[in-house]
Design a protein around this motif. Structure first.
Motif, PDB file in Angstrom:
ATOM      1  N   ARG A  19      -8.484   8.359   2.578  1.00 55.22           N
ATOM      2  CA  ARG A  19      -7.684   7.349   1.866  1.00 55.22           C
ATOM      3  C   ARG A  19      -8.533   6.545   0.877  1.00 55.22           C
ATOM      4  N   HIS A  20      -9.842   6.491   1.136  1.00 60.94           N
ATOM      5  CA  HIS A  20     -10.696   5.697   0.248  1.00 60.94           C
ATOM      6  C   HIS A  20     -10.766   6.315  -1.158  1.00 60.94           C
ATOM      7  N   LEU A  21     -10.342   7.567  -1.282  1.00 57.88           N
ATOM      8  CA  LEU A  21     -10.364   8.199  -2.610  1.00 57.88           C
ATOM      9  C   LEU A  21      -9.097   7.900  -3.408  1.00 57.88           C
ATOM     10  N   LEU A  22      -8.147   7.235  -2.786  1.00 56.80           N
ATOM     11  CA  LEU A  22      -6.873   6.939  -3.454  1.00 56.80           C
ATOM     12  C   LEU A  22      -6.799   5.474  -3.847  1.00 56.80           C
TER      13      LEU A  22
END
Ligand code: SF4
Length: 290
Positions: A19-22
């Motif tokens: 999720r940290h990439l979104l």
């Protein structure tokens, strides 16, 4: 089961979603006004519902993550990302009642103030009152049920025989535990006349679920229904495969009449009480923000 790239992966062995990439601020779906994030805890469904494309994507073998793995993801979405609502978007979240109870116990043990919804089947709900109680105590707010039809013959051809009498019990059990029910209905099964469709609409009104969704029977490619109806399909533009349009020649109901019945279903269900209108408005707000 194999894919073009090899065997399907065991979901237990996959890493948690990155999720940290979104940019999570761009995803604004909510539950009761609380921002939510989707969580997948299993893949596949052993059900054989003729209209459903799930098994074409994920197969009929149900592959689940352990409660520990699911709770590790919930720890992350709760503590790292600050979510207070999740949607368990598995096709069949409650297939193993023991697993659901273990997940619910884990949420309670952490004293998380978490709300959630999930897809379920009538038979899983009605046969497991203890599971429903555990779900309610752990923050379950809404359960989506595929109720489909008032007609036994339709349920049989859809692959949901034996569901008829259990449906009312499942809805009652959920609502008695304070869980809202999102009922889904399919109009225009092959054997149905307009009268049969009217019976399904009446059933929806009588069941009085919090939300009702009505769809026109749609043969999606890859499903048994598509193979059965292939020769009858007259609309092949995908934009009409939205469950609001009849895309095949129905043997017993005129296309315009079925579309009229779809509108009638919504009007009958949501215009009958102030509460029904309020539920619809609240659900609409959730969709607006999605
Ligand atoms: S409709 Fe639901 S129960 Fe039926 S096959 Fe699809 S996912 Fe499984």
């Amino acid at each position: 089961m194999e894919t073009a790239n090899g065997p399907v992966p065991d979901p237990e062995l996959l890493s948690l979603p990155a999720r940290h990439l979104l940019d999570l601020s761009k995803y604004s779906a909510s539950l009761n006004g609380i921002p939510l994030t989707p969580v997948v805890t299993s893949r596949g469904c052993p059900g054989a519902c003729s209209f459903c494309s799930s098994s074409s994507f994920f197969g009929r073998r149900w592959r689940s993550r352990s409660p520990e793995s699911v709770l590790a993801e919930l720890d992350e979405v709760y503590n790292r990302y600050g979510f207070r609502a999740v949607a368990f978007v598995d096709d069949n979240f409650s297939l193993s009642p023991e697993r659901v109870i273990a997940i619910a116990d884990g949420i309670r043990a952490r004293s998380y103030d978490l709300q959630w919804w999930n897809f379920s089947r009538v038979d899983n709900i009605v046969g497991n009152p203890q599971m429903v109680q555990a779900m309610a105590q752990a923050g379950s707010k809404t359960v989506f049920l595929g109720i489909e039809s008032a007609d036994d013959e339709s349920l049989k051809t859809l692959g949901k025989e034996n569901q008829g009498e259990a449906t009312a019990k499942a809805v009652k059990l959920l609502q008695e535990n304070g869980i809202e029910v999102f009922g889904s209905y399919i109009l225009g099964h092959l054997n149905e006349t307009a009268k049969d469709v009217e019976r399904t609409i009446q059933m929806a009104v009588d069941l009085n679920t919090n939300i009702a969704q009505f769809s026109i029977l749609t043969p999606y490619p890859g499903t048994p229904l598509y193979r059965e109806l292939k020769e009858r399909i007259f609309l092949k533009r995908w934009k009409f495969y939205d469950a609001l349009h009849l895309v095949f020649r129905h043997p017993r109901i005129n296309r315009h009449l079925l579309q009229f019945l779809l509108i009638k279903a919504y009007l009958r269900f949501y215009r009958r009480s102030k509460k029904a209108k309020d539920d619809f408005r609240d659900y609409g707000k959730t969709q607006d923000s999605a």
